[in-house]
Write a protein that holds these residues in place. Sequence first.
Motif, PDB file in Angstrom:
ATOM      1  N   GLU A 100      11.631  11.294 -10.778  1.00  0.00           N
ATOM      2  CA  GLU A 100      12.453  10.878  -9.641  1.00  0.00           C
ATOM      3  C   GLU A 100      12.260  11.810  -8.442  1.00  0.00           C
ATOM      4  OE1 GLU A 100      16.456  10.714 -11.082  1.00  0.00           O
ATOM      5  OE2 GLU A 100      16.062   9.034 -12.411  1.00  0.00           O
ATOM      6  N   ILE A 101      12.218  13.110  -8.709  1.00  0.00           N
ATOM      7  CA  ILE A 101      12.059  14.089  -7.634  1.00  0.00           C
ATOM      8  C   ILE A 101      10.662  14.008  -7.037  1.00  0.00           C
ATOM      9  CG2 ILE A 101      11.853  16.575  -7.180  1.00  0.00           C
ATOM     10  CD1 ILE A 101      14.311  16.930  -9.060  1.00  0.00           C
ATOM     11  N   LEU A 102       9.649  13.994  -7.881  1.00  0.00           N
ATOM     12  CA  LEU A 102       8.277  13.986  -7.379  1.00  0.00           C
ATOM     13  C   LEU A 102       7.963  12.700  -6.627  1.00  0.00           C
ATOM     14  CD1 LEU A 102       6.459  15.750 -10.333  1.00  0.00           C
ATOM     15  CD2 LEU A 102       7.198  16.719  -8.140  1.00  0.00           C
ATOM     16  N   GLN A 103       8.606  11.609  -7.004  1.00  0.00           N
ATOM     17  CA  GLN A 103       8.404  10.349  -6.276  1.00  0.00           C
ATOM     18  C   GLN A 103       8.883  10.489  -4.832  1.00  0.00           C
ATOM     19  OE1 GLN A 103       6.744   7.556  -7.552  1.00  0.00           O
ATOM     20  NE2 GLN A 103       6.731   7.105  -5.375  1.00  0.00           N
ATOM     21  N   LYS A 104       9.945  11.250  -4.612  1.00  0.00           N
ATOM     22  CA  LYS A 104      10.436  11.473  -3.245  1.00  0.00           C
ATOM     23  C   LYS A 104       9.404  12.231  -2.420  1.00  0.00           C
ATOM     24  CE  LYS A 104      14.253   9.366  -3.817  1.00  0.00           C
ATOM     25  NZ  LYS A 104      14.316   7.986  -3.379  1.00  0.00           N
ATOM     26  N   PHE A 105       8.779  13.243  -3.004  1.00  0.00           N
ATOM     27  CA  PHE A 105       7.744  13.983  -2.283  1.00  0.00           C
ATOM     28  C   PHE A 105       6.608  13.043  -1.884  1.00  0.00           C
ATOM     29  CE2 PHE A 105       9.978  17.566  -4.029  1.00  0.00           C
ATOM     30  CZ  PHE A 105       9.764  18.584  -3.103  1.00  0.00           C
ATOM     31  N   ILE A 106       6.196  12.197  -2.797  1.00  0.00           N
ATOM     32  CA  ILE A 106       5.109  11.249  -2.514  1.00  0.00           C
ATOM     33  C   ILE A 106       5.543  10.237  -1.456  1.00  0.00           C
ATOM     34  CG2 ILE A 106       3.732   9.378  -3.514  1.00  0.00           C
ATOM     35  CD1 ILE A 106       3.693  11.145  -6.121  1.00  0.00           C
ATOM     36  N   ASN A 107       6.758   9.692  -1.582  1.00  0.00           N
ATOM     37  CA  ASN A 107       7.254   8.711  -0.614  1.00  0.00           C
ATOM     38  C   ASN A 107       7.296   9.266   0.810  1.00  0.00           C
ATOM     39  OD1 ASN A 107       7.597   6.895  -2.694  1.00  0.00           O
ATOM     40  ND2 ASN A 107       9.826   7.053  -2.742  1.00  0.00           N
ATOM     41  N   TYR A 108       7.587  10.560   0.932  1.00  0.00           N
ATOM     42  CA  TYR A 108       7.689  11.172   2.249  1.00  0.00           C
ATOM     43  C   TYR A 108       6.384  11.832   2.699  1.00  0.00           C
ATOM     44  CZ  TYR A 108      12.595  10.077   2.530  1.00  0.00           C
ATOM     45  OH  TYR A 108      13.785   9.403   2.604  1.00  0.00           O
ATOM     46  N   GLY A 109       5.305  11.590   1.964  1.00  0.00           N
ATOM     47  CA  GLY A 109       3.990  12.084   2.366  1.00  0.00           C
ATOM     48  C   GLY A 109       3.825  13.586   2.253  1.00  0.00           C
ATOM     49  N   ILE A 110       4.526  14.188   1.297  1.00  0.00           N
ATOM     50  CA  ILE A 110       4.458  15.632   1.094  1.00  0.00           C
ATOM     51  C   ILE A 110       3.606  15.922  -0.143  1.00  0.00           C
ATOM     52  CG2 ILE A 110       5.778  17.738   0.635  1.00  0.00           C
ATOM     53  CD1 ILE A 110       6.426  16.536   3.367  1.00  0.00           C
ATOM     54  N   ARG A 111       2.593  16.748   0.054  1.00  0.00           N
ATOM     55  CA  ARG A 111       1.829  17.258  -1.086  1.00  0.00           C
ATOM     56  C   ARG A 111       2.567  18.503  -1.567  1.00  0.00           C
ATOM     57  NH1 ARG A 111      -3.249  18.905   0.350  1.00  0.00           N
ATOM     58  NH2 ARG A 111      -4.034  18.535  -1.738  1.00  0.00           N
ATOM     59  N   PHE A 112       2.750  18.626  -2.882  1.00  0.00           N
ATOM     60  CA  PHE A 112       3.670  19.616  -3.429  1.00  0.00           C
ATOM     61  C   PHE A 112       3.019  20.364  -4.579  1.00  0.00           C
ATOM     62  CE2 PHE A 112       7.731  20.262  -6.044  1.00  0.00           C
ATOM     63  CZ  PHE A 112       8.204  21.298  -5.255  1.00  0.00           C
ATOM     64  N   ALA A 149       4.395  24.590  -1.106  1.00  0.00           N
ATOM     65  CA  ALA A 149       4.240  25.309  -2.368  1.00  0.00           C
ATOM     66  C   ALA A 149       5.577  25.982  -2.661  1.00  0.00           C
ATOM     67  CB  ALA A 149       3.132  26.345  -2.264  1.00  0.00           C
ATOM     68  N   MET A 150       6.063  25.841  -3.896  1.00  0.00           N
ATOM     69  CA  MET A 150       7.382  26.382  -4.241  1.00  0.00           C
ATOM     70  C   MET A 150       7.328  27.042  -5.613  1.00  0.00           C
ATOM     71  SD  MET A 150      10.993  24.325  -4.603  1.00  0.00           S
ATOM     72  CE  MET A 150      11.221  24.161  -2.847  1.00  0.00           C
ATOM     73  N   ASN A 151       7.999  28.183  -5.745  1.00  0.00           N
ATOM     74  CA  ASN A 151       8.058  28.838  -7.044  1.00  0.00           C
ATOM     75  C   ASN A 151       8.935  28.033  -8.001  1.00  0.00           C
ATOM     76  OD1 ASN A 151      10.356  29.744  -5.422  1.00  0.00           O
ATOM     77  ND2 ASN A 151      10.776  31.201  -7.051  1.00  0.00           N
ATOM     78  N   ILE A 159      -5.277  25.105  -3.677  1.00  0.00           N
ATOM     79  CA  ILE A 159      -5.392  23.681  -4.024  1.00  0.00           C
ATOM     80  C   ILE A 159      -4.840  22.795  -2.912  1.00  0.00           C
ATOM     81  CG2 ILE A 159      -3.238  23.317  -5.327  1.00  0.00           C
ATOM     82  CD1 ILE A 159      -5.278  21.958  -7.438  1.00  0.00           C
ATOM     83  N   LEU A 160      -3.768  23.218  -2.255  1.00  0.00           N
ATOM     84  CA  LEU A 160      -3.211  22.419  -1.159  1.00  0.00           C
ATOM     85  C   LEU A 160      -4.107  22.439   0.084  1.00  0.00           C
ATOM     86  CD1 LEU A 160       0.585  23.290  -1.442  1.00  0.00           C
ATOM     87  CD2 LEU A 160      -0.493  21.083  -1.935  1.00  0.00           C
ATOM     88  N   SER A 161      -4.914  23.492   0.230  1.00  0.00           N
ATOM     89  CA  SER A 161      -5.792  23.592   1.401  1.00  0.00           C
ATOM     90  C   SER A 161      -7.188  23.050   1.128  1.00  0.00           C
ATOM     91  CB  SER A 161      -5.900  25.056   1.848  1.00  0.00           C
ATOM     92  OG  SER A 161      -6.578  25.813   0.862  1.00  0.00           O
TER      93      SER A 161
END
Length: 124
Positions: free
Chosen positions: A66-78, A46-48, A117-119
Amino acid sequence: MNTEVVRKNNTKIAVVNSDEVLIADVSSALDVIMTVKYETGCTNIAMNKEAITKDFFVLSTCLAGEILQKFINYGIRFAIYGDFSGYTSKPLRDFMYESNRGKDIYFQPDVSSAIDILSGCAAD
């Protein structure tokens, strides 16, 4: 960058708060992903919104995708949290709405909503 690990509903979440822009482009997004994942072991971040360049919120730059695709590619929920009321772009509002309906990327009004939401504790 101030990072705190929060546990809720058996889920570890790295809460990142910064007054400085941490994510300005795809490269810096990858740096944040790897740093937070290495330092905390978390795959939920979670980031401000102040820690993300303003260009991210201008969809015509294609930076958000482009940025959000990196989070998804690396298995990070953001989850990005903050006051989004100043953004009046209908495409951006639609993008945030659709993201919130998914499973990986969220735009939330505050840190507690982002953690919920992340939990998996968010009210439906």
